[in-house]
Motif scaffolding. Structure first.
Motif, PDB file in Angstrom:
ATOM      1  N   LYS A  24       0.853  -1.189   0.000  1.00  0.00           N
ATOM      2  CA  LYS A  24       0.000   0.000   0.000  1.00  0.00           C
ATOM      3  C   LYS A  24       0.891   1.242   0.000  1.00  0.00           C
ATOM      4  O   LYS A  24       1.911   1.286   0.700  1.00  0.00           O
ATOM      5  CB  LYS A  24      -0.891  -0.001   1.244  1.00  0.00           C
ATOM      6  CG  LYS A  24      -1.937  -1.105   1.189  1.00  0.00           C
ATOM      7  CD  LYS A  24      -2.849  -1.050   2.390  1.00  0.00           C
ATOM      8  CE  LYS A  24      -3.949  -2.081   2.219  1.00  0.00           C
ATOM      9  NZ  LYS A  24      -4.929  -2.034   3.300  1.00  0.00           N
ATOM     10  N   PRO A  25       0.532   2.260  -0.774  1.00  0.00           N
ATOM     11  CA  PRO A  25       1.390   3.448  -0.911  1.00  0.00           C
ATOM     12  C   PRO A  25       1.732   4.143   0.404  1.00  0.00           C
ATOM     13  O   PRO A  25       2.850   4.597   0.589  1.00  0.00           O
ATOM     14  CB  PRO A  25       0.588   4.374  -1.825  1.00  0.00           C
ATOM     15  CG  PRO A  25      -0.332   3.486  -2.581  1.00  0.00           C
ATOM     16  CD  PRO A  25      -0.642   2.349  -1.656  1.00  0.00           C
ATOM     17  N   PHE A  26       0.800   4.216   1.343  1.00  0.00           N
ATOM     18  CA  PHE A  26       1.066   4.948   2.585  1.00  0.00           C
ATOM     19  C   PHE A  26       2.048   4.225   3.493  1.00  0.00           C
ATOM     20  O   PHE A  26       2.521   4.787   4.480  1.00  0.00           O
ATOM     21  CB  PHE A  26      -0.233   5.280   3.330  1.00  0.00           C
ATOM     22  CG  PHE A  26      -0.949   4.092   3.904  1.00  0.00           C
ATOM     23  CD1 PHE A  26      -0.643   3.637   5.183  1.00  0.00           C
ATOM     24  CD2 PHE A  26      -1.929   3.438   3.172  1.00  0.00           C
ATOM     25  CE1 PHE A  26      -1.309   2.547   5.725  1.00  0.00           C
ATOM     26  CE2 PHE A  26      -2.594   2.349   3.704  1.00  0.00           C
ATOM     27  CZ  PHE A  26      -2.284   1.901   4.982  1.00  0.00           C
ATOM     28  N   LYS A  27       2.409   2.971   3.161  1.00  0.00           N
ATOM     29  CA  LYS A  27       3.370   2.211   3.947  1.00  0.00           C
ATOM     30  C   LYS A  27       4.802   2.349   3.420  1.00  0.00           C
ATOM     31  O   LYS A  27       5.746   1.839   4.016  1.00  0.00           O
ATOM     32  CB  LYS A  27       2.988   0.727   3.968  1.00  0.00           C
ATOM     33  CG  LYS A  27       1.812   0.430   4.848  1.00  0.00           C
ATOM     34  CD  LYS A  27       2.138   0.790   6.267  1.00  0.00           C
ATOM     35  CE  LYS A  27       1.534  -0.126   7.276  1.00  0.00           C
ATOM     36  NZ  LYS A  27       2.076   0.102   8.608  1.00  0.00           N
ATOM     37  N   LEU A  28       4.986   3.048   2.305  1.00  0.00           N
ATOM     38  CA  LEU A  28       6.295   3.129   1.658  1.00  0.00           C
ATOM     39  C   LEU A  28       7.377   3.697   2.576  1.00  0.00           C
ATOM     40  O   LEU A  28       8.451   3.111   2.696  1.00  0.00           O
ATOM     41  CB  LEU A  28       6.217   3.949   0.363  1.00  0.00           C
ATOM     42  CG  LEU A  28       7.550   4.153  -0.357  1.00  0.00           C
ATOM     43  CD1 LEU A  28       8.174   2.822  -0.761  1.00  0.00           C
ATOM     44  CD2 LEU A  28       7.360   5.045  -1.568  1.00  0.00           C
ATOM     45  N   ASP A  29       7.125   4.825   3.218  1.00  0.00           N
ATOM     46  CA  ASP A  29       8.148   5.447   4.074  1.00  0.00           C
ATOM     47  C   ASP A  29       8.556   4.519   5.216  1.00  0.00           C
ATOM     48  O   ASP A  29       9.733   4.394   5.542  1.00  0.00           O
ATOM     49  CB  ASP A  29       7.669   6.786   4.623  1.00  0.00           C
ATOM     50  CG  ASP A  29       7.673   7.877   3.565  1.00  0.00           C
ATOM     51  OD1 ASP A  29       8.435   7.734   2.575  1.00  0.00           O
ATOM     52  OD2 ASP A  29       6.922   8.855   3.710  1.00  0.00           O
ATOM     53  N   GLU A  30       7.581   3.875   5.817  1.00  0.00           N
ATOM     54  CA  GLU A  30       7.854   2.956   6.918  1.00  0.00           C
ATOM     55  C   GLU A  30       8.718   1.779   6.457  1.00  0.00           C
ATOM     56  O   GLU A  30       9.683   1.392   7.129  1.00  0.00           O
ATOM     57  CB  GLU A  30       6.523   2.449   7.481  1.00  0.00           C
ATOM     58  CG  GLU A  30       6.629   1.756   8.803  1.00  0.00           C
ATOM     59  CD  GLU A  30       5.253   1.385   9.352  1.00  0.00           C
ATOM     60  OE1 GLU A  30       5.187   0.382  10.082  1.00  0.00           O
ATOM     61  OE2 GLU A  30       4.259   2.092   9.059  1.00  0.00           O
ATOM     62  N   VAL A  31       8.394   1.218   5.285  1.00  0.00           N
ATOM     63  CA  VAL A  31       9.163   0.094   4.737  1.00  0.00           C
ATOM     64  C   VAL A  31      10.571   0.548   4.383  1.00  0.00           C
ATOM     65  O   VAL A  31      11.556  -0.117   4.704  1.00  0.00           O
ATOM     66  CB  VAL A  31       8.447  -0.517   3.506  1.00  0.00           C
ATOM     67  CG1 VAL A  31       9.330  -1.520   2.798  1.00  0.00           C
ATOM     68  CG2 VAL A  31       7.133  -1.157   3.921  1.00  0.00           C
ATOM     69  N   LYS A  32      10.685   1.708   3.745  1.00  0.00           N
ATOM     70  CA  LYS A  32      12.003   2.232   3.349  1.00  0.00           C
ATOM     71  C   LYS A  32      12.899   2.435   4.565  1.00  0.00           C
ATOM     72  O   LYS A  32      14.061   2.019   4.562  1.00  0.00           O
ATOM     73  CB  LYS A  32      11.828   3.542   2.582  1.00  0.00           C
ATOM     74  CG  LYS A  32      13.139   4.151   2.099  1.00  0.00           C
ATOM     75  CD  LYS A  32      12.929   5.528   1.518  1.00  0.00           C
ATOM     76  CE  LYS A  32      12.664   6.477   2.649  1.00  0.00           C
ATOM     77  NZ  LYS A  32      12.930   7.856   2.473  1.00  0.00           N
ATOM     78  N   GLU A  33      12.374   3.053   5.595  1.00  0.00           N
ATOM     79  CA  GLU A  33      13.166   3.293   6.804  1.00  0.00           C
ATOM     80  C   GLU A  33      13.575   1.986   7.475  1.00  0.00           C
ATOM     81  O   GLU A  33      14.708   1.846   7.941  1.00  0.00           O
ATOM     82  CB  GLU A  33      12.378   4.176   7.776  1.00  0.00           C
ATOM     83  CG  GLU A  33      12.268   5.612   7.294  1.00  0.00           C
ATOM     84  CD  GLU A  33      11.282   6.443   8.104  1.00  0.00           C
ATOM     85  OE1 GLU A  33      10.867   5.997   9.200  1.00  0.00           O
ATOM     86  OE2 GLU A  33      10.922   7.533   7.624  1.00  0.00           O
ATOM     87  N   ALA A  34      12.675   1.012   7.506  1.00  0.00           N
ATOM     88  CA  ALA A  34      12.985  -0.282   8.119  1.00  0.00           C
ATOM     89  C   ALA A  34      14.076  -1.009   7.330  1.00  0.00           C
ATOM     90  O   ALA A  34      14.968  -1.625   7.925  1.00  0.00           O
ATOM     91  CB  ALA A  34      11.720  -1.134   8.205  1.00  0.00           C
ATOM     92  N   LEU A  35      14.033  -0.911   6.009  1.00  0.00           N
ATOM     93  CA  LEU A  35      15.064  -1.550   5.180  1.00  0.00           C
ATOM     94  C   LEU A  35      16.418  -0.870   5.372  1.00  0.00           C
ATOM     95  O   LEU A  35      17.461  -1.526   5.396  1.00  0.00           O
ATOM     96  CB  LEU A  35      14.657  -1.540   3.705  1.00  0.00           C
ATOM     97  CG  LEU A  35      13.518  -2.491   3.337  1.00  0.00           C
ATOM     98  CD1 LEU A  35      13.036  -2.222   1.914  1.00  0.00           C
ATOM     99  CD2 LEU A  35      13.948  -3.947   3.488  1.00  0.00           C
ATOM    100  N   GLN A  36      16.418   0.442   5.512  1.00  0.00           N
ATOM    101  CA  GLN A  36      17.674   1.160   5.760  1.00  0.00           C
ATOM    102  C   GLN A  36      18.266   0.772   7.108  1.00  0.00           C
ATOM    103  O   GLN A  36      19.476   0.657   7.243  1.00  0.00           O
ATOM    104  CB  GLN A  36      17.448   2.672   5.682  1.00  0.00           C
ATOM    105  CG  GLN A  36      17.240   3.163   4.268  1.00  0.00           C
ATOM    106  CD  GLN A  36      16.869   4.635   4.180  1.00  0.00           C
ATOM    107  OE1 GLN A  36      16.362   5.212   5.131  1.00  0.00           O
ATOM    108  NE2 GLN A  36      17.122   5.233   3.030  1.00  0.00           N
ATOM    109  N   GLU A  37      17.418   0.525   8.090  1.00  0.00           N
ATOM    110  CA  GLU A  37      17.889   0.134   9.419  1.00  0.00           C
ATOM    111  C   GLU A  37      18.609  -1.210   9.414  1.00  0.00           C
ATOM    112  O   GLU A  37      19.510  -1.428  10.216  1.00  0.00           O
ATOM    113  CB  GLU A  37      16.721   0.094  10.410  1.00  0.00           C
ATOM    114  CG  GLU A  37      16.280   1.463  10.867  1.00  0.00           C
ATOM    115  CD  GLU A  37      15.063   1.400  11.780  1.00  0.00           C
ATOM    116  OE1 GLU A  37      14.785   0.332  12.366  1.00  0.00           O
ATOM    117  OE2 GLU A  37      14.391   2.441  11.900  1.00  0.00           O
ATOM    118  N   ILE A  38      18.216  -2.117   8.502  1.00  0.00           N
ATOM    119  CA  ILE A  38      18.893  -3.424   8.459  1.00  0.00           C
ATOM    120  C   ILE A  38      20.094  -3.409   7.511  1.00  0.00           C
ATOM    121  O   ILE A  38      20.732  -4.433   7.302  1.00  0.00           O
ATOM    122  CB  ILE A  38      17.925  -4.577   8.096  1.00  0.00           C
ATOM    123  CG1 ILE A  38      17.376  -4.441   6.675  1.00  0.00           C
ATOM    124  CG2 ILE A  38      16.826  -4.700   9.127  1.00  0.00           C
ATOM    125  CD1 ILE A  38      16.753  -5.697   6.135  1.00  0.00           C
TER     126      ILE A  38
END
Length: 112
Positions: A9-23
């Protein structure tokens, strides 16, 4: 190497991006997409006329990464993109034969 394609879902993009950067993932490709799955869209009213919205807005994330990071990345996407409601999306894992960095000519894991 594997390629992960996640449709979320588009509104989840920022959350997913930040979580991927954290790993520790450095690069992702994001594409705006439209589609539907089991939810089959929905009907809306516009100026008194009812119409069917059968292609819903989605975002497709593409990541190429070494095999040893796949499980962690999939788990991260799953946890950060999940709302618990229908239409949360899908994750696909695809084998990548090779990758070549255009600028330097590096190939394989060095190119990603």
């Amino acid at each position: 190497m594997k390629k992960i394609e996640a449709v979320i879902k588009p509104f989840k993009l920022d959350e997913v991006k930040e979580a991927l950067q954290e790993i520790g993932l450095q690069g992702i490709t994001v594409t705006e997409a439209k589609g539907f799955g089991r939810q089959k869209g929905h009907t809306e009213l516009y100026r008194g006329a009812e119409y069917v919205v059968d292609f819903l807005p989605k975002v497709k994330i593409e990541i190429v990464l070494p095999d040893d990071m796949v499980e962690k990345a999939v788990e991260t996407i799953r946890n950060s993109a999940r709302t618990g409601r229908i239409g949360d999306g899908k994750i696909f894992i695809i084998n990548v034969e090779d990758a070549i960095r255009i600028r330097t000519g590096e190939s394989g894991a060095e190119a990603i």
